[in-house]
Design a protein around this motif. Structure first.
Motif, mmCIF file in Angstrom:
data_model
loop_
_atom_site.group_PDB
_atom_site.id
_atom_site.type_symbol
_atom_site.label_atom_id
_atom_site.label_comp_id
_atom_site.label_asym_id
_atom_site.label_seq_id
_atom_site.Cartn_x
_atom_site.Cartn_y
_atom_site.Cartn_z
ATOM 1 N N LEU A 242 90.307 16.115 5.814
ATOM 2 C CA LEU A 242 91.379 15.900 6.513
ATOM 3 C C LEU A 242 92.182 15.849 5.575
ATOM 4 O O LEU A 242 92.414 15.391 4.503
ATOM 5 N N VAL A 243 93.455 17.000 5.738
ATOM 6 C CA VAL A 243 94.603 16.726 4.333
ATOM 7 C C VAL A 243 96.193 16.275 4.625
ATOM 8 O O VAL A 243 95.396 15.818 6.245
ATOM 9 N N SER A 244 96.461 15.804 3.385
ATOM 10 C CA SER A 244 97.722 15.351 3.815
ATOM 11 C C SER A 244 98.817 16.283 3.766
ATOM 12 O O SER A 244 98.730 17.652 2.615
ATOM 13 N N ARG A 245 100.278 15.904 3.627
ATOM 14 C CA ARG A 245 101.748 16.606 3.813
ATOM 15 C C ARG A 245 101.459 18.003 4.009
ATOM 16 O O ARG A 245 101.330 18.841 3.839
ATOM 17 N N PRO A 246 101.356 18.084 5.406
ATOM 18 C CA PRO A 246 101.138 17.252 6.375
ATOM 19 C C PRO A 246 99.810 16.675 6.619
ATOM 20 O O PRO A 246 99.080 17.605 6.566
ATOM 21 N N TYR A 247 99.488 15.408 7.370
ATOM 22 C CA TYR A 247 98.127 15.545 7.758
ATOM 23 C C TYR A 247 97.921 16.859 9.183
ATOM 24 O O TYR A 247 98.802 16.851 9.577
ATOM 25 N N ARG A 248 96.343 16.412 8.993
ATOM 26 C CA ARG A 248 96.231 18.084 9.449
ATOM 27 C C ARG A 248 94.254 18.104 9.362
ATOM 28 O O ARG A 248 94.123 18.180 8.153
ATOM 29 N N LEU A 249 93.732 18.623 10.327
ATOM 30 C CA LEU A 249 92.063 19.129 9.957
ATOM 31 C C LEU A 249 92.607 20.770 10.038
ATOM 32 O O LEU A 249 92.605 21.580 10.219
ATOM 33 N N ALA A 250 91.668 20.988 8.455
ATOM 34 C CA ALA A 250 92.095 22.103 8.116
ATOM 35 C C ALA A 250 90.044 22.595 8.758
ATOM 36 O O ALA A 250 89.501 23.316 7.547
#
Length: 399
Positions: free
Chosen positions: A283-291
């Motif tokens: 779970l990463v941010s800037r933007p929020y997304r599933l890697a």
């Protein structure tokens, strides 16, 4: 078998068999793969790699007790049927032969067909079979799944006499199927040329159709993964991120999650808890997304609809998306998928597919679908009285 003593899932199968037009007096199941097509289809099928193992583990045991071991593909077509010559000759009388199709909609109620539809181990005792010619037999069957995608590869079945209808048989069939899945997984891990590995990186599988809390399976590099049960809010977040591969800003995610404004601090807290559960690499941010590469049961339904496979879409549709959620983005996704499946059914005018919908919890009170089903069910169909009764019930309730 008397109706009073029939098990519920067997009664559902009889209903579907009748709605599909299966003749209870038909002696044999239909052949859908001729000898040439069968040979090519069988040699190219993933289960060809583990059939020798299944035959050694389960086939020999079946022969010793006068039974038959069979392996079908995901469409219900029997690819391998093994037994003693005398048992195989008796099985020919009901069309239980290689190349025949035992999907319930073609062969009536039977264990391979029910295991195919329900996705679970099934035992069908003699008189529970829809076709009378099959009622001297009993059978136990279980699905075999792809170890990387969990998609259905086929069904493993043991068919025989009354002595088959015991819990030990279902346990034995289930154990053999799990052994086959483990062997397929070993093929992947050892890098055998006939089993190409998945690409690098994480894979995420999400199951949320008909569920209030999603199941999320994280698999590194295609290997067997860890399954987590998410909270309702985390289920909503994962769904929304799973449908936005390029990610969402905090404001965009808040609009899709909350019905009112001012929830940014609450969202940040939920995302922190979810990141602690999943890890920073997923779970990463800037933007929020599933890697990760995301596979979801709702995406599988959408794909089947896009390919024109309405029957497959209905089979994969296990209920509305997160049915209790009131998050605006989830509600929109739920309604879009529900109406897409429902609209396809209304347009197809296939009585058995409509029956699958109206027999479900979400379709039982669908008045328009019941009327459409009544319009296409033949006057001589054994299910017409049931459909007429449901239309009358809804007429009374709806005034």
């Amino acid at each position: 078998m008397s109706v009073d003593s029939m098990r519920a899932h067997v009664a559902d199968s009889w209903h579907l068999s009748a709605a599909a037009g299966v003749d209870a007096e038909a002696a044999e199941a239909p052949i859908t793969l001729d000898a040439g097509d069968l040979r090519d289809h069988r040699s190219a099928h993933p289960l060809a790699r583990v059939f020798p193992l299944l035959d050694d583990v389960l086939g020999q045991a079946a022969r010793e007790c006068g039974a038959i071991m069979a392996v079908s593909d995901a469409a219900g077509q029997l690819l391998w049927v093994c037994g003693t010559p005398s048992t195989l000759r008796r099985a020919e009388s009901i069309g239980f032969v290689e190349g025949s199709n035992w999907d319930e909609r073609m062969a009536g109620t039977n264990a391979p067909g029910m295991a195919l539809r329900l996705g679970q181990t099934v035992l069908v005792r003699g008189s529970e079979h829809f076709r009378r010619s099959v009622q001297p037999w009993s059978c136990a069957a279980t699905p075999i799944l792809d170890p990387t995608s969990s998609s259905l590869l086929g069904v493993l079945d043991v068919t025989g006499g009354d002595d088959i209808a015991v819990p030990q048989t279902t346990a034995m069939v289930r154990a053999a199927a799990r052994m086959a899945e483990a062997e397929l997984a070993r093929d992947l891990l050892t890098g055998r040329p006939e089993a190409p590995r998945s690409g690098p990186g994480l894979q995420v599988g999400v199951e949320l159709l008909g569920r209030h809390e999603a199941l999320l399976t994280v698999s590194p590099d295609g290997r067997s993964g860890t399954t987590l049960r998410l909270t309702p809010r985390h289920s909503e977040i994962v769904l929304l991120l799973g449908t936005a591969p390029h990610g969402l800003s905090g404001d965009e995610l808040a609009v899709l999650l909350y019905e009112d404004d001012g929830a940014s601090s609450t969202l940040r807290a939920e995302l922190n808890r979810l990141r602690h559960l999943l890890g920073d690499e997923l779970l990463v941010s800037r933007p929020y997304r599933l890697a990760a590469a995301v596979a979801g049961d709702w995406l599988a339904v959408e794909a089947r609809l896009a390919a024109g496979d309405l029957r497959g879409a209905l089979r994969a549709y296990r209920g509305p998306v997160l049915p209790r959620s009131t998050a605006p983005g989830v509600v929109r996704l739920r309604e879009q998928l529900h109406h897409s499946v429902r609209g396809g059914l209304l347009a197809c005018r296939e009585p058995d597919l409509m029956a699958s919908w109206t027999r479900s919890a979400w379709g039982a009170d669908d008045y328009e679908m019941w009327l459409a089903q009544l319009d296409v069910v033949a006057a001589t169909s054994p299910v017409r009285a049931l459909v007429e009764g449901q239309v009358a019930r809804l007429d009374r309730e709806l005034g």
